[in-house]
Design a protein around this motif. Sequence first.
Motif, PDB file in Angstrom:
ATOM      1  N   PHE A  11       0.816  -1.222   0.000  1.00  0.00           N
ATOM      2  CA  PHE A  11       0.000   0.000   0.000  1.00  0.00           C
ATOM      3  C   PHE A  11       0.852   1.276   0.000  1.00  0.00           C
ATOM      4  O   PHE A  11       0.834   2.062  -0.954  1.00  0.00           O
ATOM      5  CB  PHE A  11      -0.935  -0.071   1.225  1.00  0.00           C
ATOM      6  N   ILE A  12       1.621   1.486   1.065  1.00  0.00           N
ATOM      7  CA  ILE A  12       2.287   2.788   1.206  1.00  0.00           C
ATOM      8  C   ILE A  12       3.436   2.933   0.210  1.00  0.00           C
ATOM      9  O   ILE A  12       3.581   3.962  -0.462  1.00  0.00           O
ATOM     10  CB  ILE A  12       2.802   2.994   2.651  1.00  0.00           C
ATOM     11  N   LEU A  32      12.051  -4.049  -4.447  1.00  0.00           N
ATOM     12  CA  LEU A  32      12.279  -5.451  -4.026  1.00  0.00           C
ATOM     13  C   LEU A  32      11.097  -5.880  -3.165  1.00  0.00           C
ATOM     14  O   LEU A  32      10.876  -5.314  -2.083  1.00  0.00           O
ATOM     15  CB  LEU A  32      13.578  -5.548  -3.216  1.00  0.00           C
ATOM     16  N   THR A  36       3.881 -11.081  -0.968  1.00  0.00           N
ATOM     17  CA  THR A  36       3.049 -11.841  -0.026  1.00  0.00           C
ATOM     18  C   THR A  36       1.600 -11.566  -0.406  1.00  0.00           C
ATOM     19  O   THR A  36       1.326 -10.866  -1.393  1.00  0.00           O
ATOM     20  CB  THR A  36       3.281 -11.362   1.424  1.00  0.00           C
ATOM     21  N   ILE A  60      13.526  -9.654   1.540  1.00  0.00           N
ATOM     22  CA  ILE A  60      14.559  -8.764   2.115  1.00  0.00           C
ATOM     23  C   ILE A  60      15.545  -9.546   2.978  1.00  0.00           C
ATOM     24  O   ILE A  60      16.637  -9.075   3.250  1.00  0.00           O
ATOM     25  CB  ILE A  60      13.952  -7.596   2.945  1.00  0.00           C
ATOM     26  N   ALA A  78       9.191  -2.776   3.556  1.00  0.00           N
ATOM     27  CA  ALA A  78       8.694  -4.162   3.566  1.00  0.00           C
ATOM     28  C   ALA A  78       8.412  -4.619   4.991  1.00  0.00           C
ATOM     29  O   ALA A  78       9.228  -4.428   5.890  1.00  0.00           O
ATOM     30  CB  ALA A  78       9.728  -5.089   2.927  1.00  0.00           C
ATOM     31  N   GLU A  80       5.460  -7.394   7.413  1.00  0.00           N
ATOM     32  CA  GLU A  80       4.130  -7.920   7.705  1.00  0.00           C
ATOM     33  C   GLU A  80       3.493  -6.810   8.523  1.00  0.00           C
ATOM     34  O   GLU A  80       4.072  -6.337   9.502  1.00  0.00           O
ATOM     35  CB  GLU A  80       4.228  -9.216   8.517  1.00  0.00           C
ATOM     36  N   SER A 119       8.928   2.963  10.194  1.00  0.00           N
ATOM     37  CA  SER A 119       8.333   2.288  11.342  1.00  0.00           C
ATOM     38  C   SER A 119       6.962   2.899  11.665  1.00  0.00           C
ATOM     39  O   SER A 119       6.358   3.577  10.818  1.00  0.00           O
ATOM     40  CB  SER A 119       9.297   2.354  12.527  1.00  0.00           C
ATOM     41  N   THR A 120       6.482   2.652  12.865  1.00  0.00           N
ATOM     42  CA  THR A 120       5.091   2.978  13.183  1.00  0.00           C
ATOM     43  C   THR A 120       4.955   3.571  14.581  1.00  0.00           C
ATOM     44  O   THR A 120       5.779   3.268  15.469  1.00  0.00           O
ATOM     45  CB  THR A 120       4.243   1.682  13.089  1.00  0.00           C
ATOM     46  N   SER A 172       1.709   7.433  11.958  1.00  0.00           N
ATOM     47  CA  SER A 172       0.410   6.997  12.486  1.00  0.00           C
ATOM     48  C   SER A 172      -0.361   6.230  11.399  1.00  0.00           C
ATOM     49  O   SER A 172       0.171   5.962  10.322  1.00  0.00           O
ATOM     50  CB  SER A 172      -0.366   8.224  12.963  1.00  0.00           C
ATOM     51  N   ASN A 173      -1.631   5.912  11.651  1.00  0.00           N
ATOM     52  CA  ASN A 173      -2.439   5.095  10.717  1.00  0.00           C
ATOM     53  C   ASN A 173      -2.675   5.797   9.387  1.00  0.00           C
ATOM     54  O   ASN A 173      -3.195   6.918   9.353  1.00  0.00           O
ATOM     55  CB  ASN A 173      -3.801   4.793  11.342  1.00  0.00           C
ATOM     56  N   GLN A 179      -5.005   0.579  -0.484  1.00  0.00           N
ATOM     57  CA  GLN A 179      -4.817  -0.084   0.820  1.00  0.00           C
ATOM     58  C   GLN A 179      -5.551  -1.418   0.815  1.00  0.00           C
ATOM     59  O   GLN A 179      -6.721  -1.523   0.421  1.00  0.00           O
ATOM     60  CB  GLN A 179      -5.338   0.790   1.973  1.00  0.00           C
ATOM     61  N   LYS A 183      -7.623  -3.680   6.422  1.00  0.00           N
ATOM     62  CA  LYS A 183      -7.463  -2.580   7.368  1.00  0.00           C
ATOM     63  C   LYS A 183      -8.770  -1.797   7.459  1.00  0.00           C
ATOM     64  O   LYS A 183      -9.596  -1.833   6.538  1.00  0.00           O
ATOM     65  CB  LYS A 183      -6.325  -1.652   6.915  1.00  0.00           C
TER      66      LYS A 183
HETATM   67  P1  NAD Z   1       1.460  -3.681   3.246  1.00  0.00           P
HETATM   68  O1  NAD Z   1       1.148  -4.887   4.070  1.00  0.00           O
HETATM   69  O2  NAD Z   1       0.377  -3.088   2.394  1.00  0.00           O
HETATM   70  O3  NAD Z   1       2.692  -3.997   2.271  1.00  0.00           O
HETATM   71  C1  NAD Z   1       3.823  -4.694   2.698  1.00  0.00           C
HETATM   72  C2  NAD Z   1       4.627  -5.084   1.458  1.00  0.00           C
HETATM   73  O4  NAD Z   1       5.829  -5.721   1.893  1.00  0.00           O
HETATM   74  C3  NAD Z   1       3.899  -6.078   0.538  1.00  0.00           C
HETATM   75  O5  NAD Z   1       4.037  -5.677  -0.805  1.00  0.00           O
HETATM   76  C4  NAD Z   1       4.622  -7.396   0.790  1.00  0.00           C
HETATM   77  O6  NAD Z   1       4.610  -8.260  -0.335  1.00  0.00           O
HETATM   78  C5  NAD Z   1       6.038  -6.905   1.108  1.00  0.00           C
HETATM   79  N1  NAD Z   1       6.799  -7.868   1.911  1.00  0.00           N
HETATM   80  C6  NAD Z   1       6.384  -8.523   3.035  1.00  0.00           C
HETATM   81  N2  NAD Z   1       7.355  -9.329   3.481  1.00  0.00           N
HETATM   82  C7  NAD Z   1       8.420  -9.169   2.637  1.00  0.00           C
HETATM   83  C8  NAD Z   1       9.729  -9.713   2.588  1.00  0.00           C
HETATM   84  N3  NAD Z   1      10.151 -10.617   3.484  1.00  0.00           N
HETATM   85  N4  NAD Z   1      10.565  -9.308   1.597  1.00  0.00           N
HETATM   86  C9  NAD Z   1      10.144  -8.417   0.666  1.00  0.00           C
HETATM   87  N5  NAD Z   1       8.910  -7.888   0.656  1.00  0.00           N
HETATM   88  C10 NAD Z   1       8.058  -8.248   1.636  1.00  0.00           C
HETATM   89  O7  NAD Z   1       2.044  -2.620   4.280  1.00  0.00           O
HETATM   90  P2  NAD Z   1       1.835  -1.049   4.366  1.00  0.00           P
HETATM   91  O8  NAD Z   1       0.592  -0.760   5.118  1.00  0.00           O
HETATM   92  O9  NAD Z   1       2.049  -0.437   3.025  1.00  0.00           O
HETATM   93  O10 NAD Z   1       3.049  -0.668   5.329  1.00  0.00           O
HETATM   94  C11 NAD Z   1       4.351  -0.404   4.798  1.00  0.00           C
HETATM   95  C12 NAD Z   1       5.288  -0.056   5.933  1.00  0.00           C
HETATM   96  O11 NAD Z   1       4.810   1.070   6.651  1.00  0.00           O
HETATM   97  C13 NAD Z   1       5.438  -1.179   6.974  1.00  0.00           C
HETATM   98  O12 NAD Z   1       6.780  -1.226   7.378  1.00  0.00           O
HETATM   99  C14 NAD Z   1       4.548  -0.741   8.123  1.00  0.00           C
HETATM  100  O13 NAD Z   1       5.008  -1.241   9.350  1.00  0.00           O
HETATM  101  C15 NAD Z   1       4.694   0.778   8.035  1.00  0.00           C
HETATM  102  N6  NAD Z   1       3.546   1.554   8.542  1.00  0.00           N
HETATM  103  C16 NAD Z   1       2.283   1.293   8.084  1.00  0.00           C
HETATM  104  C17 NAD Z   1       1.226   2.070   8.551  1.00  0.00           C
HETATM  105  C18 NAD Z   1      -0.182   1.845   8.043  1.00  0.00           C
HETATM  106  O14 NAD Z   1      -1.113   2.504   8.535  1.00  0.00           O
HETATM  107  N7  NAD Z   1      -0.420   0.979   7.076  1.00  0.00           N
HETATM  108  C19 NAD Z   1       1.449   3.094   9.481  1.00  0.00           C
HETATM  109  C20 NAD Z   1       2.767   3.328   9.918  1.00  0.00           C
HETATM  110  C21 NAD Z   1       3.816   2.552   9.435  1.00  0.00           C
END
Ligand code: NAD
Length: 341
Positions: A11-12, A32, A36, A60, A78, A80, A119-120, A172-173, A179, A183
């Motif tokens: 997503f992000i 990269l 998943t 990674i 990247a 979970e 990070s978060t 934050s969220n 997305q 979520k």
């Molecule tokens: P997401 O779950 O939508 O995307 C995660 C991506 O990482 C996916 O494309 C997945 O295939 C990839 N991935 C997972 N394991 C991997 C691995 N071992 N090697 C390579 N790729 C891998 O996540 P998101 O919501 O876009 O969040 C992205 C980052 O931002 C994360 O680190 C999350 O902790 C952080 N974050 C998210 C939020 C939120 O509200 N969504 C808020 C703050 C921080």
Amino acid sequence: MKLLVTGGAGFIASNYIRYVLSAHPGYRVINLDKLTYAGNLENLKDIEASDRYTFIKGDIGDGELLRKIEFDAIINFAAESHVDRSILDAQPFLQTNVIGTCSLLEIARQRGCVFLHISTDEVYGSTPEGAFNEASPLLPNSPYAASKASSDLLVRSYMETHDLKAMITRCSNNYGPYQFPEKLIPLVILNALNRKPIPVYGDGMNVRDWIYVMDHCRAVDAVFHNGATGEIYNIGSRNERPNIEIVKLILRKVSEKLGLNEGDLMDLITFVKDRKGHDRRYAIDPAKIERDVRWKPEMDFEKGITKTIEWYISNKEWWQRILTREYMEYYTTQYGERLKT
Ligand code: NAD
Ligand code: TYD
């Protein structure tokens, strides 16, 4: 600049890659991603043909693969990322968020390159009042948050031990286009469009600070260019809302778009058993990034929600394909049970 962006099919980071390629015409991006359940190359369809963009499918945590890739800096998105999944099974969270991050830190150390770790705010845990700043203690409550806090500490250790040029952002969220619909915000939009029950955990009064994804992407870019190595930056929007308020706002707006009466979709709200260890309130103070990096959020929440609803309405094929994948199996296990309570 050749940027290695990890998790770029999520997503992000997919929003971030699109932003970087348009904001910095001289930049190249290598994405990269392990692909998943949350990784989706359709998120990047509009830029996949660009000669400044390369996709590599991989983990990674795969050090051998990392050694073969040429880049100047790493931005590590990247992970979970879903709390509910971490409650069901914490292992993949430790594997990717901790061990995987460690492999990236190793290659960054060997190359002497800049490492920006995404990070978060969840690493600080929950607070009934006030807001956490970057010096607040790490008190994570979910396995997801604990895995992110662990990765933050590993980054810190590489800065202290190996003089790694690293920075950490804690956002934050997020909400916005692309997305994954597990979520809260996309789940509510899609369940409203599909007239499915909307599970609200507990009393619906848990509070999150919601930020539009492009505001987060601009913040990451600002930190990458103007941040100081060794520093941590909170990214927040000062936009705290209880979940139930958000659910009702979305239902009102979806009703309006579909030409229904304002209250027509409210019956979909279904209070369900609470999430285990559910954090009551997240709140961070973004004063440091606003002051030192000269960034601030731009998107008004109601406008951002409207834009997001419009995006999901116009991109039905995108989410229909997701809803037919293995996600449905997970959704049924997770929510089928809860909706009975
Ligand atoms: P997401 O779950 O939508 O995307 C995660 C991506 O990482 C996916 O494309 C997945 O295939 C990839 N991935 C997972 N394991 C991997 C691995 N071992 N090697 C390579 N790729 C891998 O996540 P998101 O919501 O876009 O969040 C992205 C980052 O931002 C994360 O680190 C999350 O902790 C952080 N974050 C998210 C939020 C939120 O509200 N969504 C808020 C703050 C921080
Ligand atoms: P979520 O989007 O999972 O983000 P996080 O847990 O990382 O903050 O959830 C946001 C809030 O919404 C959180 O308090 C849990 C709640 N929630 C529900 O009430 N129902 C749902 O179906 C989901 C997914 C979340």
